[in-house]
Design a protein around this motif. Structure first.
Motif, PDB file in Angstrom:
ATOM      1  N   VAL A   1     -42.381  50.817   2.081  1.00 44.42           N
ATOM      2  CA  VAL A   1     -42.174  49.491   2.672  1.00 44.42           C
ATOM      3  C   VAL A   1     -40.739  49.365   3.189  1.00 44.42           C
ATOM      4  O   VAL A   1     -39.787  49.670   2.477  1.00 44.42           O
ATOM      5  N   LYS A   2     -40.591  48.901   4.435  1.00 44.48           N
ATOM      6  CA  LYS A   2     -39.256  48.622   4.970  1.00 44.48           C
ATOM      7  C   LYS A   2     -38.754  47.302   4.394  1.00 44.48           C
ATOM      8  O   LYS A   2     -39.456  46.294   4.445  1.00 44.48           O
ATOM      9  N   VAL A   3     -37.550  47.332   3.856  1.00 42.49           N
ATOM     10  CA  VAL A   3     -36.978  46.166   3.196  1.00 42.49           C
ATOM     11  C   VAL A   3     -35.769  45.668   3.986  1.00 42.49           C
ATOM     12  O   VAL A   3     -34.823  46.422   4.219  1.00 42.49           O
ATOM     13  N   TYR A   4     -35.842  44.402   4.390  1.00 38.35           N
ATOM     14  CA  TYR A   4     -34.736  43.771   5.102  1.00 38.35           C
ATOM     15  C   TYR A   4     -34.045  42.761   4.190  1.00 38.35           C
ATOM     16  O   TYR A   4     -34.669  42.193   3.286  1.00 38.35           O
ATOM     17  N   GLY A   5     -32.773  42.539   4.448  1.00 34.50           N
ATOM     18  CA  GLY A   5     -32.016  41.513   3.753  1.00 34.50           C
ATOM     19  C   GLY A   5     -31.472  40.514   4.755  1.00 34.50           C
ATOM     20  O   GLY A   5     -31.641  40.664   5.971  1.00 34.50           O
TER      21      GLY A   5
ATOM     22  N   ASP B   1     -45.969  41.808  10.930  1.00 34.63           N
ATOM     23  CA  ASP B   1     -45.739  40.489  10.348  1.00 34.63           C
ATOM     24  C   ASP B   1     -44.893  40.669   9.099  1.00 34.63           C
ATOM     25  O   ASP B   1     -45.225  41.481   8.233  1.00 34.63           O
ATOM     26  N   ILE B   2     -43.800  39.920   9.009  1.00 38.34           N
ATOM     27  CA  ILE B   2     -42.794  40.146   7.974  1.00 38.34           C
ATOM     28  C   ILE B   2     -42.600  38.865   7.161  1.00 38.34           C
ATOM     29  O   ILE B   2     -42.021  37.898   7.655  1.00 38.34           O
ATOM     30  N   PRO B   3     -43.065  38.821   5.917  1.00 42.91           N
ATOM     31  CA  PRO B   3     -42.857  37.631   5.093  1.00 42.91           C
ATOM     32  C   PRO B   3     -41.468  37.621   4.466  1.00 42.91           C
ATOM     33  O   PRO B   3     -40.900  38.676   4.162  1.00 42.91           O
TER      34      PRO B   3
ATOM     35  N   ILE C   1     -41.771  35.212   8.818  1.00 42.62           N
ATOM     36  CA  ILE C   1     -42.154  33.878   8.347  1.00 42.62           C
ATOM     37  C   ILE C   1     -41.431  33.548   7.053  1.00 42.62           C
ATOM     38  O   ILE C   1     -41.589  34.241   6.044  1.00 42.62           O
ATOM     39  N   PRO C   2     -40.608  32.482   7.065  1.00 40.41           N
ATOM     40  CA  PRO C   2     -39.875  32.100   5.853  1.00 40.41           C
ATOM     41  C   PRO C   2     -40.794  31.480   4.816  1.00 40.41           C
ATOM     42  O   PRO C   2     -41.903  31.024   5.134  1.00 40.41           O
ATOM     43  N   ASP C   3     -40.325  31.451   3.584  1.00 46.64           N
ATOM     44  CA  ASP C   3     -41.066  30.816   2.492  1.00 46.64           C
ATOM     45  C   ASP C   3     -40.411  29.458   2.243  1.00 46.64           C
ATOM     46  O   ASP C   3     -39.340  29.375   1.643  1.00 46.64           O
ATOM     47  N   ILE C   4     -41.032  28.400   2.737  1.00 51.32           N
ATOM     48  CA  ILE C   4     -40.463  27.056   2.667  1.00 51.32           C
ATOM     49  C   ILE C   4     -41.163  26.297   1.545  1.00 51.32           C
ATOM     50  O   ILE C   4     -42.361  25.991   1.643  1.00 51.32           O
ATOM     51  N   VAL C   5     -40.441  25.993   0.483  1.00 49.89           N
ATOM     52  CA  VAL C   5     -41.084  25.512  -0.739  1.00 49.89           C
ATOM     53  C   VAL C   5     -41.709  24.130  -0.588  1.00 49.89           C
ATOM     54  O   VAL C   5     -42.623  23.784  -1.341  1.00 49.89           O
ATOM     55  N   ARG C   6     -41.254  23.347   0.380  1.00 52.54           N
ATOM     56  CA  ARG C   6     -41.840  22.008   0.549  1.00 52.54           C
ATOM     57  C   ARG C   6     -43.193  22.063   1.261  1.00 52.54           C
ATOM     58  O   ARG C   6     -43.905  21.052   1.344  1.00 52.54           O
ATOM     59  N   LEU C   7     -43.552  23.220   1.792  1.00 51.12           N
ATOM     60  CA  LEU C   7     -44.824  23.367   2.485  1.00 51.12           C
ATOM     61  C   LEU C   7     -45.843  24.055   1.573  1.00 51.12           C
ATOM     62  O   LEU C   7     -45.485  24.903   0.759  1.00 51.12           O
ATOM     63  N   PRO C   8     -47.118  23.712   1.714  1.00 47.71           N
ATOM     64  CA  PRO C   8     -48.124  24.269   0.805  1.00 47.71           C
ATOM     65  C   PRO C   8     -48.483  25.720   1.090  1.00 47.71           C
ATOM     66  O   PRO C   8     -49.042  26.404   0.226  1.00 47.71           O
ATOM     67  N   THR C   9     -48.199  26.219   2.292  1.00 50.64           N
ATOM     68  CA  THR C   9     -48.547  27.583   2.655  1.00 50.64           C
ATOM     69  C   THR C   9     -47.382  28.512   2.369  1.00 50.64           C
ATOM     70  O   THR C   9     -46.277  28.306   2.869  1.00 50.64           O
ATOM     71  N   ARG C  10     -47.608  29.531   1.545  1.00 54.63           N
ATOM     72  CA  ARG C  10     -46.554  30.485   1.246  1.00 54.63           C
ATOM     73  C   ARG C  10     -46.399  31.471   2.402  1.00 54.63           C
ATOM     74  O   ARG C  10     -47.310  31.670   3.203  1.00 54.63           O
TER      75      ARG C  10
ATOM     76  N   GLU D   1     -43.521  45.708   5.750  1.00 54.57           N
ATOM     77  CA  GLU D   1     -42.151  45.227   5.896  1.00 54.57           C
ATOM     78  C   GLU D   1     -42.008  43.892   5.177  1.00 54.57           C
ATOM     79  O   GLU D   1     -42.926  43.058   5.221  1.00 54.57           O
ATOM     80  N   VAL D   2     -40.873  43.679   4.525  1.00 56.29           N
ATOM     81  CA  VAL D   2     -40.591  42.414   3.865  1.00 56.29           C
ATOM     82  C   VAL D   2     -39.118  42.067   4.084  1.00 56.29           C
ATOM     83  O   VAL D   2     -38.276  42.944   4.257  1.00 56.29           O
ATOM     84  N   LEU D   3     -38.840  40.771   4.080  1.00 55.00           N
ATOM     85  CA  LEU D   3     -37.463  40.285   4.143  1.00 55.00           C
ATOM     86  C   LEU D   3     -37.165  39.590   2.819  1.00 55.00           C
ATOM     87  O   LEU D   3     -37.800  38.591   2.474  1.00 55.00           O
ATOM     88  N   LEU D   4     -36.213  40.130   2.062  1.00 55.00           N
ATOM     89  CA  LEU D   4     -35.896  39.619   0.731  1.00 55.00           C
ATOM     90  C   LEU D   4     -34.641  38.750   0.779  1.00 55.00           C
ATOM     91  O   LEU D   4     -33.593  39.198   1.251  1.00 55.00           O
TER      92      LEU D   4
END
Length: 255
Positions: free
Chosen positions: A120-124, A59-61, A35-44, A87-90
């Protein structure tokens, strides 16, 4: 092919869980979202992942480096403590006028996570279109040197380019992105905003995009790599149902 992820827009709780329920009803084997972090949307992104977590194995933020001050990491600590992500995607993140941002680089962000969240698994991210192959590959190796565990790519629209990248990164975990472009307006956006060079035979319709996805899946499967779908202006179920008649591989994976 090893794993599939579906990218979902970070809507509010009821909307995103309803969408995910519909996807799982059609394709019960879907067990991973990013799930991407879209700044124009209120949900992070982390909040949206929190809504989806009870329904999924993974689930990977997406976390934007520019939103975090590594000298004052309380926000990161709060997120990781509350949601316990494995897991996170940076990503670097786009900077918008009037919005607070920090000079945190993606590689520094990766190093921070690898030092402080060792399990934590880190993705780029990989963007095959923002620069030439050599420049982007150099950036990829900076992330590898920083300790990255794998990558998610921006969508591909050219089979030759996809093959080139897959062969170059065949020894790494990569989720290869596919996204349908279904109008001339969307095509113009991708060309201007994301610098995509579409192939000469490209047609902005579902038939072309479904066939391209099927052909791409064939290539990806040969390398036993990973895949993720990023449908933007079409429901996930409709996009996958358009691909399945053209791809026995995807049909077998999802049925």
């Amino acid at each position: 092919m090893t794993k599939i992820s579906i990218e979902l827009v970070p809507h509010a709780a009821e909307e995103i869980t309803s969408e995910l329920s519909g996807i799982q009803a059609a394709f019960p084997k879907v067990n991973t979202v990013n799930i991407p972090d879209i700044v124009r949307l209120p949900t992070r992104s982390w909040e949206a992942c929190g809504y989806c977590a009870p329904m999924l194995e993974r689930d990977i933020p997406h976390l934007r480096a520019c939103d975090f001050d590594l000298n004052q990491p309380q926000l990161i600590s709060d997120i990781m403590e509350k949601y316990n992500f494995s897991e996170v995607l940076l990503v670097g993140g786009d900077i918008f006028e009037g919005r607070e941002h920090f000079e945190t680089t993606t590689t520094d962000f990766i190093k921070f996570f690898k030092e402080h969240y060792k399990t934590v698994k880190v993705y780029g991210a990989i963007d095959p279109y923002r620069s030439d192959f050599e420049s982007e590959m150099s950036y990829v190796h900076e992330k590898i040197d920083a300790g990255i565990d794998g990558f998610f790519t921006q969508p591909f629209f050219d089979l030759g380019l996809l093959s080139k990248w897959i062969k170059a990164l065949k020894d790494h975990t990569v989720y290869w992105g596919l996204s349908p472009v279904l109008s001339e307006k969307s095509q113009a956006y991708w060309e201007k905003r994301n610098l995509v060079n579409f192939p000469k035979n490209f047609e902005p319709n579902l038939e072309w995009n479904a066939q391209f996805a099927a052909d791409a899946i064939q290539i990806i499967d040969q390398f036993n790599s990973c895949l993720y779908f990023m449908p933007i202006r079409i429901p996930v179920v409709d996009y996958l149902n358009a691909i399945i008649p053209k791809s026995k591989i995807l049909k077998d994976l999802l049925s």
